[in-house]
Design an enzyme around this catalytic site. Sequence first.
Site, PDB file in Angstrom:
ATOM      1  N   LEU A  81       1.016  -1.426   0.332  1.00  0.00           N
ATOM      2  CA  LEU A  81      -0.195   0.053   0.177  1.00  0.00           C
ATOM      3  C   LEU A  81       0.864   1.345   0.086  1.00  0.00           C
ATOM      4  O   LEU A  81       0.375   2.972   0.331  1.00  0.00           O
ATOM      5  CB  LEU A  81      -0.815  -0.242   1.066  1.00  0.00           C
ATOM      6  N   CYS A  82       2.509   1.224  -0.363  1.00  0.00           N
ATOM      7  CA  CYS A  82       2.921   2.507  -0.539  1.00  0.00           C
ATOM      8  C   CYS A  82       2.698   3.139  -1.743  1.00  0.00           C
ATOM      9  O   CYS A  82       3.015   2.575  -2.210  1.00  0.00           O
ATOM     10  CB  CYS A  82       4.216   1.281  -0.213  1.00  0.00           C
ATOM     11  N   HIS A  83       3.154   4.106  -1.505  1.00  0.00           N
ATOM     12  CA  HIS A  83       3.218   5.321  -2.803  1.00  0.00           C
ATOM     13  C   HIS A  83       4.406   5.011  -3.498  1.00  0.00           C
ATOM     14  O   HIS A  83       5.819   5.055  -2.832  1.00  0.00           O
ATOM     15  CB  HIS A  83       2.885   6.419  -2.274  1.00  0.00           C
ATOM     16  N   MET A 117       9.031   4.320   5.233  1.00  0.00           N
ATOM     17  CA  MET A 117       8.958   3.104   4.463  1.00  0.00           C
ATOM     18  C   MET A 117      10.306   2.355   4.122  1.00  0.00           C
ATOM     19  O   MET A 117      11.087   0.955   3.920  1.00  0.00           O
ATOM     20  CB  MET A 117       7.609   2.526   4.221  1.00  0.00           C
ATOM     21  N   GLU A 118      10.924   3.675   3.295  1.00  0.00           N
ATOM     22  CA  GLU A 118      11.810   2.915   2.089  1.00  0.00           C
ATOM     23  C   GLU A 118      13.259   3.634   2.967  1.00  0.00           C
ATOM     24  O   GLU A 118      14.047   2.388   2.485  1.00  0.00           O
ATOM     25  CB  GLU A 118      11.968   4.497   1.539  1.00  0.00           C
ATOM     26  N   ASP A 132      23.028 -13.651   4.198  1.00  0.00           N
ATOM     27  CA  ASP A 132      23.270 -13.987   3.361  1.00  0.00           C
ATOM     28  C   ASP A 132      24.543 -14.635   3.037  1.00  0.00           C
ATOM     29  O   ASP A 132      24.556 -15.466   2.627  1.00  0.00           O
ATOM     30  CB  ASP A 132      22.403 -13.419   1.152  1.00  0.00           C
TER      31      ASP A 132
END
Lengths: 168, 168, 168, 168, 168, 168
Positions: A81-83, A117-118, A132
């Site tokens: 739901l992120c722009h 969020m980024e 990893d």
Amino acid sequence: MAQQDGNQGLTHVDEVGAARMVDVSEKRTSARTAIATGIVRTTEEVVGLLRSDELPKGDALATARIAGIMAAKRTPDLVPLCHPIALSGVQVALETGDAEVRITATVRTTDRTGVEMEALTAVTGAGLALHDMIKAVDPAAVLDGVRVERKEGGKTGTWVRDTEEEGQ
Amino acid sequence: MAQQDGNQGLTHVDEVGAARMVDVSEKRTSARTAIATGIVRTTEEVVGLLRSDELPKGDALATARIAGIMAAKRTPDLVPLCHPIALSGVQVALETGDAEVRITATVRTTDRTGVEMEALTAVTGAGLALHDMIKAVDPAAVLDGVRVERKEGGKTGTWVRDTEEEGQ
Amino acid sequence: MAQQDGNQGLTHVDEVGAARMVDVSEKRTSARTAIATGIVRTTEEVVGLLRSDELPKGDALATARIAGIMAAKRTPDLVPLCHPIALSGVQVALETGDAEVRITATVRTTDRTGVEMEALTAVTGAGLALHDMIKAVDPAAVLDGVRVERKEGGKTGTWVRDTEEEGQ
Amino acid sequence: MAQQDGNQGLTHVDEVGAARMVDVSEKRTSARTAIATGIVRTTEEVVGLLRSDELPKGDALATARIAGIMAAKRTPDLVPLCHPIALSGVQVALETGDAEVRITATVRTTDRTGVEMEALTAVTGAGLALHDMIKAVDPAAVLDGVRVERKEGGKTGTWVRDTEEEGQ
Amino acid sequence: MAQQDGNQGLTHVDEVGAARMVDVSEKRTSARTAIATGIVRTTEEVVGLLRSDELPKGDALATARIAGIMAAKRTPDLVPLCHPIALSGVQVALETGDAEVRITATVRTTDRTGVEMEALTAVTGAGLALHDMIKAVDPAAVLDGVRVERKEGGKTGTWVRDTEEEGQ
Amino acid sequence: MAQQDGNQGLTHVDEVGAARMVDVSEKRTSARTAIATGIVRTTEEVVGLLRSDELPKGDALATARIAGIMAAKRTPDLVPLCHPIALSGVQVALETGDAEVRITATVRTTDRTGVEMEALTAVTGAGLALHDMIKAVDPAAVLDGVRVERKEGGKTGTWVRDTEEEGQ
């Protein structure tokens, strides 16, 4: 903790609970920054390997930095739901401790939404890349404490984590 | 902790330290499973909102589950040195506690490499989606303890986390 | 130059000229390798900067190596008629000369098609990343000679570039 | 060659050499254009096939044009430290010669950074697609001379390649 | 309509309704084909423009064909619970009628799941690209009847649409 | 039907028919909205299953809503000549009928191009996700009537579908 706007519900679902990408067309374009951090907890042996890799062509930490930067750009692909927004700068710093690597991501934009969020996605991207690379030596490594430290800009202004509440 | 193969260095960088995607063409295709977990630590208020969203059309938890499943498929795009592999099954379970949401991802493949990175990526994908949806109410939420719990299949066989070592 | 199968037309367009992804379901899965190279021609000054960057945390060459490896994985997204295939190994080597950087990509698979496109895409990915990093100092840099050097495996067997024909 | 801003180091790595996406939030949004070119060197036979494909439904050159346009849009996914920006126009022209295809990409934006990387990525995208389509007939094809010809807009203004320096 | 396996519920949600990517590791790898179709309903004027574009360098229909082929490869990115699988062939055919364009996509694999979603995604990809190109002339165009016509291979064997049921 | 600007040709191909991403740098940034709809025609049994899934954790409809929202963000990756633009809001509504599910997508932007392609892509994304989830029960499901209902903003102003022309 700093006061947040008095939002009482989940803005990403509407009145009947359906998911949506919130309409931000009324929001003003402005400079915004977010800083997020996280820690990969591993072993002294692994930190030793990562540090000795801090030699010519030692790509392990570089790989994690780049993974973090590239992950920030993939945020709208990952977070439903992120722009999708323009990022004007991304920096991912790694600091090795005794048996851990601390990740700090700083993301800047000049757009209609914040970039926490980024920044969080950059931290997890760097953390996953580290995991990893070290998993053959330490399969038990843990990515801990992925969180926003500070955000600036936008209507809600500056928010700074109240560090006394947390243990870490 | 279960013993790991006697790998003494970082397999993802070569003898001079250059990053590489390790050649696995000699590895045998076999059924493999990995389970990873993580916790989003938030507030009782947020958990209440997420639970009350467990009503018709309550998409918040569904959004996080789907974000986790889709993130697993994006693993080779996000983790620079990861092999692109066929996934034969992905499940993301969310369990709400008092003031946290526990995420468990189970990933299966029949391919040449293990899928612990895909399971960890699914956990972070679900965690980021949750963070996005709750950040207006709780900007201080933390994604903690992202780690592999168990992996099965492949040459190294079953590895299970020794839970006595960790506090969490 | 080694003999190629007697293909007289463009296999990627059908008899009326329409583009298609050729059906390879009858082809046998086998180990295949391709090596491609290219050269970024720049200035002595830039090569000096890249070399002095071969210090602790010098990420410039690492960024190009990782860009090459990640580009190899994006080949089916970029090359419209390419099959999505499993890559079992990717290596990108960079060698600095007087006023150029030579890129060599080695890609391996165990699948139904060759991997020369993946090797060429890795070379261009690394070349573009180098260009991006040096463009402020040398906007006139050129990516030259992107070509397959050798491919092994599959029905047509080993093909090796006849180096006498080319000048470079 | 036109003078470039007096940048003496690699802007994409910080003072200790760590890769970063440079902060451009202070830069002004302005109209910018970049033109890049490249050449696929192949055989007269292949150019004949491509030309005869310039018939109804002849998709070979169209495929390369579209691959170039779509690659321009993927630039931030491919070039690790590139900013994601809005593209306002992309054009890819192909010109067949005796034994080569010349690619010219023109990219426009109204944003905070130049679009030379997008133009170069469009050229390599078209070049890779051509290579893919002709490789069964000419596995020895070479993508040569990928370079910026001209850029306009932004603080540094117009830069035009000094063509007398190059042989091509 | 041919009989389908006696599945009585939605396989993509588990017993409590949570979305999942179904585990197919027990399924056998086998050759599978799916054919899907759809129709873009537009005006005679538009079909005339598309046909007159069937001249040298007429890229409109080629663009739609390539969009369809590339969309097939993006299926696991678009359809949340779809398995990422190897595609061994994709063909997209466009047939112009009086005031419509009929799209037929044929997709092949040799993997553990059917490819009807990939065929349907190819049809919608081509349909969206056509819509994009004609929307300035006919904003009222409609993509209709996107459906599977036939699937072969796998445990359930051949399924063919019973065309008498539908009107279209 | 509302009058459209007097464009007589296909704007996405140039005078010789070559595909291009049209230059919109002269267009003004403005608020724009598009609404598109479509219908998945299936069986009463399937609609019953989808409705009974409208219980706690019933993810089927949520999965389709999220697939639609995420597809809107992927539009420039899917539609070759589409401009990458900032989306400021996306909403996907699903309404179950007797034997069908009606999809309505509303997309908003503040950018240089309209968002009808994004709205149409959201509808097909939701439709494909629904098809995927119901295909084991109803392989004959059809996605019908994918079309723009209304667009607002930009130079051409408001366009509303003339519903008397269509049967549906």
